[in-house]
Write a protein that holds these residues in place. Structure first.
Motif, PDB file in Angstrom:
ATOM      1  N   LEU A   1     -20.808  67.657  27.664  1.00 23.53           N
ATOM      2  CA  LEU A   1     -21.669  65.964  28.026  1.00 23.53           C
ATOM      3  C   LEU A   1     -20.333  65.454  27.773  1.00 23.53           C
ATOM      4  N   PRO A   2     -18.997  65.106  28.758  1.00 24.05           N
ATOM      5  CA  PRO A   2     -17.763  63.971  28.955  1.00 24.05           C
ATOM      6  C   PRO A   2     -18.627  62.730  28.149  1.00 24.05           C
ATOM      7  N   GLN A   3     -17.720  62.431  27.648  1.00 22.69           N
ATOM      8  CA  GLN A   3     -18.183  60.824  27.377  1.00 22.69           C
ATOM      9  C   GLN A   3     -18.368  59.687  29.080  1.00 22.69           C
ATOM     10  N   ASP A   4     -17.815  59.666  29.921  1.00 17.14           N
ATOM     11  CA  ASP A   4     -17.623  58.879  30.702  1.00 17.14           C
ATOM     12  C   ASP A   4     -19.037  59.416  32.032  1.00 17.14           C
ATOM     13  N   ALA A   5     -19.961  60.444  31.499  1.00 23.08           N
ATOM     14  CA  ALA A   5     -21.070  61.414  32.127  1.00 23.08           C
ATOM     15  C   ALA A   5     -21.683  59.787  32.842  1.00 23.08           C
ATOM     16  N   GLN A   6     -21.824  59.974  34.036  1.00 21.34           N
ATOM     17  CA  GLN A   6     -22.898  58.830  35.211  1.00 21.34           C
ATOM     18  C   GLN A   6     -24.052  59.458  35.132  1.00 21.34           C
ATOM     19  N   LEU A   7     -25.062  58.651  35.620  1.00 21.11           N
ATOM     20  CA  LEU A   7     -26.109  58.813  36.800  1.00 21.11           C
ATOM     21  C   LEU A   7     -25.944  58.630  37.941  1.00 21.11           C
ATOM     22  N   ASP A   8     -26.706  58.806  39.204  1.00 19.74           N
ATOM     23  CA  ASP A   8     -26.549  58.780  40.566  1.00 19.74           C
ATOM     24  C   ASP A   8     -27.822  57.436  40.628  1.00 19.74           C
ATOM     25  N   PRO A   9     -26.405  56.517  40.648  1.00 21.48           N
ATOM     26  CA  PRO A   9     -28.099  54.985  41.473  1.00 21.48           C
ATOM     27  C   PRO A   9     -28.370  55.407  42.660  1.00 21.48           C
ATOM     28  N   ARG A  10     -28.154  56.000  43.164  1.00 27.66           N
ATOM     29  CA  ARG A  10     -29.383  56.310  44.370  1.00 27.66           C
ATOM     30  C   ARG A  10     -31.119  57.594  43.675  1.00 27.66           C
ATOM     31  N   PHE A  11     -30.960  58.214  42.715  1.00 22.51           N
ATOM     32  CA  PHE A  11     -31.543  59.234  42.679  1.00 22.51           C
ATOM     33  C   PHE A  11     -32.501  58.489  41.831  1.00 22.51           C
ATOM     34  N   SER A  12     -34.289  59.210  42.047  1.00 27.45           N
ATOM     35  CA  SER A  12     -34.290  58.749  40.564  1.00 27.45           C
ATOM     36  C   SER A  12     -33.916  60.049  39.889  1.00 27.45           C
ATOM     37  N   ILE A  13     -34.684  59.141  38.290  1.00 25.40           N
ATOM     38  CA  ILE A  13     -33.689  60.295  36.480  1.00 25.40           C
ATOM     39  C   ILE A  13     -34.653  61.941  36.781  1.00 25.40           C
TER      40      ILE A  13
ATOM     41  N   GLN B   1     -38.404  70.780  37.911  1.00 21.64           N
ATOM     42  CA  GLN B   1     -39.164  68.944  37.490  1.00 21.64           C
ATOM     43  C   GLN B   1     -39.825  69.191  36.320  1.00 21.64           C
ATOM     44  N   THR B   2     -40.539  70.753  35.993  1.00 23.29           N
ATOM     45  CA  THR B   2     -40.929  70.758  34.571  1.00 23.29           C
ATOM     46  C   THR B   2     -40.053  70.634  32.935  1.00 23.29           C
ATOM     47  N   GLU B   3     -38.638  71.050  33.625  1.00 22.30           N
ATOM     48  CA  GLU B   3     -38.025  70.729  32.383  1.00 22.30           C
ATOM     49  C   GLU B   3     -37.544  69.784  32.528  1.00 22.30           C
ATOM     50  N   ALA B   4     -37.111  69.153  33.681  1.00 21.79           N
ATOM     51  CA  ALA B   4     -36.694  67.667  33.860  1.00 21.79           C
ATOM     52  C   ALA B   4     -37.733  67.029  32.576  1.00 21.79           C
ATOM     53  N   LEU B   5     -38.764  66.973  33.359  1.00 23.42           N
ATOM     54  CA  LEU B   5     -40.248  66.073  32.410  1.00 23.42           C
ATOM     55  C   LEU B   5     -40.107  66.169  30.920  1.00 23.42           C
ATOM     56  N   ARG B   6     -39.625  67.543  30.687  1.00 20.02           N
ATOM     57  CA  ARG B   6     -39.835  68.438  29.065  1.00 20.02           C
ATOM     58  C   ARG B   6     -38.047  67.400  28.401  1.00 20.02           C
ATOM     59  N   VAL B   7     -36.904  67.588  29.032  1.00 16.59           N
ATOM     60  CA  VAL B   7     -35.968  67.062  28.732  1.00 16.59           C
ATOM     61  C   VAL B   7     -36.311  65.263  28.223  1.00 16.59           C
ATOM     62  N   LEU B   8     -37.014  64.557  29.353  1.00 17.80           N
ATOM     63  CA  LEU B   8     -36.589  63.489  29.260  1.00 17.80           C
ATOM     64  C   LEU B   8     -38.451  62.954  28.149  1.00 17.80           C
ATOM     65  N   ASP B   9     -38.919  64.140  27.776  1.00 20.08           N
ATOM     66  CA  ASP B   9     -39.722  63.336  26.477  1.00 20.08           C
ATOM     67  C   ASP B   9     -38.963  64.226  25.604  1.00 20.08           C
ATOM     68  N   LEU B  10     -38.249  65.334  25.573  1.00 24.45           N
ATOM     69  CA  LEU B  10     -37.385  65.190  24.162  1.00 24.45           C
ATOM     70  C   LEU B  10     -36.448  63.893  23.629  1.00 24.45           C
ATOM     71  N   VAL B  11     -36.133  63.177  24.917  1.00 24.92           N
ATOM     72  CA  VAL B  11     -35.481  62.020  24.320  1.00 24.92           C
ATOM     73  C   VAL B  11     -36.068  60.769  24.063  1.00 24.92           C
ATOM     74  N   GLY B  12     -37.347  61.421  24.589  1.00 26.46           N
ATOM     75  CA  GLY B  12     -38.300  59.838  24.517  1.00 26.46           C
ATOM     76  C   GLY B  12     -38.037  59.172  25.677  1.00 26.46           C
ATOM     77  N   LEU B  13     -38.576  59.252  26.642  1.00 21.05           N
ATOM     78  CA  LEU B  13     -37.735  58.567  27.784  1.00 21.05           C
ATOM     79  C   LEU B  13     -39.072  59.301  29.248  1.00 21.05           C
ATOM     80  N   THR B  14     -39.946  60.333  28.647  1.00 12.90           N
ATOM     81  CA  THR B  14     -40.789  60.285  30.046  1.00 12.90           C
ATOM     82  C   THR B  14     -41.126  58.802  30.926  1.00 12.90           C
ATOM     83  N   GLU B  15     -41.275  57.435  30.463  1.00  7.87           N
ATOM     84  CA  GLU B  15     -41.448  56.449  31.144  1.00  7.87           C
ATOM     85  C   GLU B  15     -40.155  56.428  32.227  1.00  7.87           C
ATOM     86  N   VAL B  16     -39.805  56.381  32.120  1.00  8.60           N
ATOM     87  CA  VAL B  16     -38.707  56.246  32.882  1.00  8.60           C
ATOM     88  C   VAL B  16     -38.562  57.511  33.909  1.00  8.60           C
TER      89      VAL B  16
END
Length: 303
Positions: A80-92, A111-126
């Motif tokens: 993960l590079p320091q300046d990694a960005q997320l695309d503002p056009r799409f949901s997390i 889809q299952t993996e996306a929810l799994r890693v969000l749970d790992l980082v404590g952000l399922t609500e976003v």
């Protein structure tokens, strides 16, 4: 312990410039590893070599028994590079699922993996929010989640807490500490205090050459040193501490901070030292069993 990475006599030249000079090290599975050094020391070059983006001029590099860039490492190493960005056009969730599909997962699996890693980082609500709706710290945690897609064995994070306020930086530190059972992290950072808390092994690059340190002070504990930072300057500290029977040597490492070498026979030296400071009316701010990482790298005298 399981060996993850082996580097032997690793050298990288860019024309006449020597970026890495005969670098050798080994990383085993376990606690996070720190990669430190000033700008231009060779950290980015080493990260690029580990990722397989570039090839060494000389030397050998082995990752999980494979050469960097090998298809056999796909999904086992992430960066993960320091300046990694997320695309503002799409949901997390949409973005994380997309990265999962790039790793060969089916639409349902991603889809299952996306929810799994969000749970790992404590952000399922976003999950259904977009990046512009998140704080800087939350976006950083999402990108760390992105790096965890597919359960890689090695995760490299470049300046994971750079630009974060103290609260969000602490959240990221706790996240890395909690996820250390999931993967072995290699962290590049200029914050030595942060690395000292998280890491056991430190790779210190300077002008392309490498030295190794123990951030957890295991090596230094066997050599019987104590580092103490006082709340203010006091008269004759070195001479006064030298009167303690177990003390062999005292020197000032930086302002208000002193390194004390003591004899092996005194197993309760930290208690004796604190009682002695109390008797002298000295207030202290910090006590470290061994050398601080900062002193190991920059100011440690030869002993």
């Amino acid at each position: 312990m399981s060996t993850l990475i082996q580097a032997q006599s690793l050298t990288k030249r860019y024309g006449s410039k020597l970026a890495l000079d005969d670098v050798s090290f080994e990383i085993t599975k376990g606690a996070p590893v720190a990669l430190v050094g000033p700008n231009g020391a060779g950290k980015t070059t080493l990260f690029s070599l580990l990722c397989g983006y570039i090839l060494p001029t000389h030397g050998q590099l082995n990752i999980l028994g494979q050469k960097p860039g090998s298809s056999a490492l796909f999904g086992k190493l992430s960066a993960l590079p320091q300046d990694a960005q997320l695309d503002p056009r799409f949901s997390i969730t949409h973005q994380l699922a997309f990265y999962g599909q790039l790793q060969g997962l089916s639409a349902k699996q991603s889809q299952t993996e996306a929810l799994r890693v969000l749970d790992l980082v404590g952000l399922t609500e976003v999950a259904q929010q977009r990046s512009d709706d998140l704080s800087h710290g939350m976006r950083k945690r999402v990108t760390i989640g992105q790096a965890l897609i597919g359960k890689p064995e090695i995760v490299m994070l470049d300046e994971a807490t750079a630009g974060l306020d103290p609260i969000h930086a602490r959240e990221v530190r706790e996240l890395v500490a909690n996820l250390s059972d999931e993967a072995t992290f290699i962290l590049s950072s200029h914050d030595l205090t942060e690395l000292e808390r998280l890491c056991g092994q430190v790779l210190h690059l300077n002008k392309g050459t490498l030295t190794e340190h123990q951030a957890n002070n295991t090596q230094q504990q066997t050599q019987h040193f104590m580092t103490i930072l006082f709340a203010q300057n006091y008269d004759h500290i070195e001479r006064t501490i030298q009167t303690l029977p177990a003390v062999s040597r005292v020197y000032m490492s930086q302002a208000k901070e002193y390194v004390i070498e003591y004899q092996k026979s005194d197993d309760l030296f930290d208690i004796d030292l604190l009682n002695f400071c109390h008797q002298q009316g000295w207030r202290y701010r910090h006590l470290v069993n061994g050398h601080t990482l900062e002193n190991q790298i920059f100011t440690q005298e030869k002993v």
